[in-house]
Design a protein around this motif. Structure first.
Motif, PDB file in Angstrom:
ATOM      1  N   VAL A  17       0.838  -1.204   0.000  1.00 32.31           N
ATOM      2  CA  VAL A  17       0.000   0.000   0.000  1.00 32.31           C
ATOM      3  C   VAL A  17       0.878   1.262   0.000  1.00 32.31           C
ATOM      4  O   VAL A  17       0.614   2.219  -0.730  1.00 32.31           O
ATOM      5  CB  VAL A  17      -0.976  -0.016   1.200  1.00 32.31           C
ATOM      6  CG1 VAL A  17      -1.660   1.329   1.395  1.00 32.31           C
ATOM      7  CG2 VAL A  17      -2.019  -1.127   1.012  1.00 32.31           C
ATOM      8  N   VAL A 128      -4.389  -1.065   7.102  1.00 29.11           N
ATOM      9  CA  VAL A 128      -4.409  -2.059   6.030  1.00 29.11           C
ATOM     10  C   VAL A 128      -4.783  -3.401   6.660  1.00 29.11           C
ATOM     11  O   VAL A 128      -4.192  -3.804   7.665  1.00 29.11           O
ATOM     12  CB  VAL A 128      -3.037  -2.169   5.337  1.00 29.11           C
ATOM     13  CG1 VAL A 128      -3.092  -3.178   4.191  1.00 29.11           C
ATOM     14  CG2 VAL A 128      -2.584  -0.797   4.829  1.00 29.11           C
ATOM     15  N   ILE A 172      -8.164   0.013   4.441  1.00 26.62           N
ATOM     16  CA  ILE A 172      -7.895  -0.515   3.102  1.00 26.62           C
ATOM     17  C   ILE A 172      -7.819  -2.027   3.212  1.00 26.62           C
ATOM     18  O   ILE A 172      -6.974  -2.559   3.923  1.00 26.62           O
ATOM     19  CB  ILE A 172      -6.589   0.067   2.507  1.00 26.62           C
ATOM     20  CG1 ILE A 172      -6.778   1.566   2.255  1.00 26.62           C
ATOM     21  CG2 ILE A 172      -6.194  -0.667   1.230  1.00 26.62           C
ATOM     22  CD1 ILE A 172      -5.540   2.290   1.769  1.00 26.62           C
ATOM     23  N   GLN A 173      -8.743  -2.722   2.524  1.00 28.78           N
ATOM     24  CA  GLN A 173      -8.756  -4.182   2.503  1.00 28.78           C
ATOM     25  C   GLN A 173      -7.823  -4.619   1.385  1.00 28.78           C
ATOM     26  O   GLN A 173      -8.104  -4.377   0.211  1.00 28.78           O
ATOM     27  CB  GLN A 173     -10.177  -4.698   2.233  1.00 28.78           C
ATOM     28  CG  GLN A 173     -11.158  -4.132   3.213  1.00 28.78           C
ATOM     29  CD  GLN A 173     -11.783  -5.186   4.094  1.00 28.78           C
ATOM     30  OE1 GLN A 173     -12.925  -5.078   4.411  1.00 28.78           O
ATOM     31  NE2 GLN A 173     -11.052  -6.199   4.486  1.00 28.78           N
ATOM     32  N   ASN A 174      -6.717  -5.233   1.757  1.00 29.96           N
ATOM     33  CA  ASN A 174      -5.678  -5.567   0.787  1.00 29.96           C
ATOM     34  C   ASN A 174      -5.692  -7.054   0.455  1.00 29.96           C
ATOM     35  O   ASN A 174      -4.891  -7.830   0.962  1.00 29.96           O
ATOM     36  CB  ASN A 174      -4.308  -5.150   1.333  1.00 29.96           C
ATOM     37  CG  ASN A 174      -3.204  -5.418   0.346  1.00 29.96           C
ATOM     38  OD1 ASN A 174      -3.413  -5.409  -0.852  1.00 29.96           O
ATOM     39  ND2 ASN A 174      -2.024  -5.689   0.855  1.00 29.96           N
ATOM     40  N   THR A 180      -7.192  -2.801  -4.257  1.00 28.79           N
ATOM     41  CA  THR A 180      -6.375  -2.045  -3.302  1.00 28.79           C
ATOM     42  C   THR A 180      -5.976  -0.702  -3.907  1.00 28.79           C
ATOM     43  O   THR A 180      -6.048   0.331  -3.238  1.00 28.79           O
ATOM     44  CB  THR A 180      -5.125  -2.859  -2.895  1.00 28.79           C
ATOM     45  OG1 THR A 180      -5.573  -4.069  -2.266  1.00 28.79           O
ATOM     46  CG2 THR A 180      -4.238  -2.084  -1.934  1.00 28.79           C
ATOM     47  N   GLN A 183      -8.831   1.720  -3.732  1.00 27.36           N
ATOM     48  CA  GLN A 183      -9.038   2.197  -2.363  1.00 27.36           C
ATOM     49  C   GLN A 183      -7.980   3.239  -1.978  1.00 27.36           C
ATOM     50  O   GLN A 183      -8.293   4.255  -1.359  1.00 27.36           O
ATOM     51  CB  GLN A 183      -8.974   1.027  -1.375  1.00 27.36           C
ATOM     52  CG  GLN A 183     -10.130   0.039  -1.505  1.00 27.36           C
ATOM     53  CD  GLN A 183      -9.903  -1.164  -0.617  1.00 27.36           C
ATOM     54  OE1 GLN A 183     -10.065  -1.083   0.596  1.00 27.36           O
ATOM     55  NE2 GLN A 183      -9.504  -2.282  -1.203  1.00 27.36           N
TER      56      GLN A 183
END
Length: 195
Positions: A17, A128, A172-174, A180, A183
């Protein structure tokens, strides 16, 4: 200067990220990497770490990360003592670095923002997340020296995601890199709108 904290549990993908934010032109300070450098380069830190963990903390003048991990990850008091030595040095280094940046905001990537009680330092925090199985798989792939038991021991020293979600400004859903990126772009735009 707006200061943003970027955090997440081991294997969540903070660094991935962070790289996406860097591609958008945002300066990112990697606390883990800087801590390792400072633990190697700062005579004061080297002395303090040896005083805490013994001469074995360094092998031929080089930080013995395997030994240190073995000592602290199953000993909460020792881990807290090490953090109390290293984190103030990293904070000072970050502040100096941030003053040199020429952007609307900077990001400090740090694994244990909440665990060390430093959340109030930041203007906002990005968390994250990823499923635990995915996180373990990523860490094993990244570093074959890690065992599942060792990774789980490190996870126990970090807050669980549910607790961190409540205290974060952005999540943030990685799991999928394309999602990603979307987001990250949304978060980036939102932060710029608030500056």
């Amino acid at each position: 200067m707006t200061i943003v904290g970027l955090t997440g549990g081991i294997g969540s993908g903070k660094t991935t990220v962070a790289k996406i934010f860097e591609e958008l032109g945002v300066p990112v300070y990697n606390s883990d990497n800087r801590a390792k450098s400072l633990m190697q380069e700062s005579p004061e830190l080297v002395k303090s770490i040896k005083d805490l963990l013994g001469e074995e903390a360094y092998l031929n003048g080089v930080l013995n990360r395997a030994y240190i991990s073995q000592q602290v990850f199953n000993n909460k008091e020792l881990l807290e003592a090490l953090n109390a030595i290293v984190h103030p040095a990293v904070r000072q280094n970050f502040i100096g670095w941030a003053k040199e940046q020429k952007s609307g905001y900077v990001i400090q990537e740090a694994a244990i923002i909440f665990e060390i009680g430093s959340q109030d330092f930041y203007d906002c925090i990005i968390l994250v997340t990823a499923p635990e199985e995915t996180r373990i798989e990523r860490v094993v792939q990244r570093d074959s020296d890690n065992t599942v038991e060792g990774i789980k021991a490190r996870m126990k020293n970090q807050w669980d995601d549910a607790k961190k979600i409540e205290a974060s400004n952005y999540i943030i859903q990685n799991e999928n890199i394309e999602q990603t990126k979307v987001q990250v772009l949304d978060v980036h735009r939102d932060i710029l709108n608030k500056i």
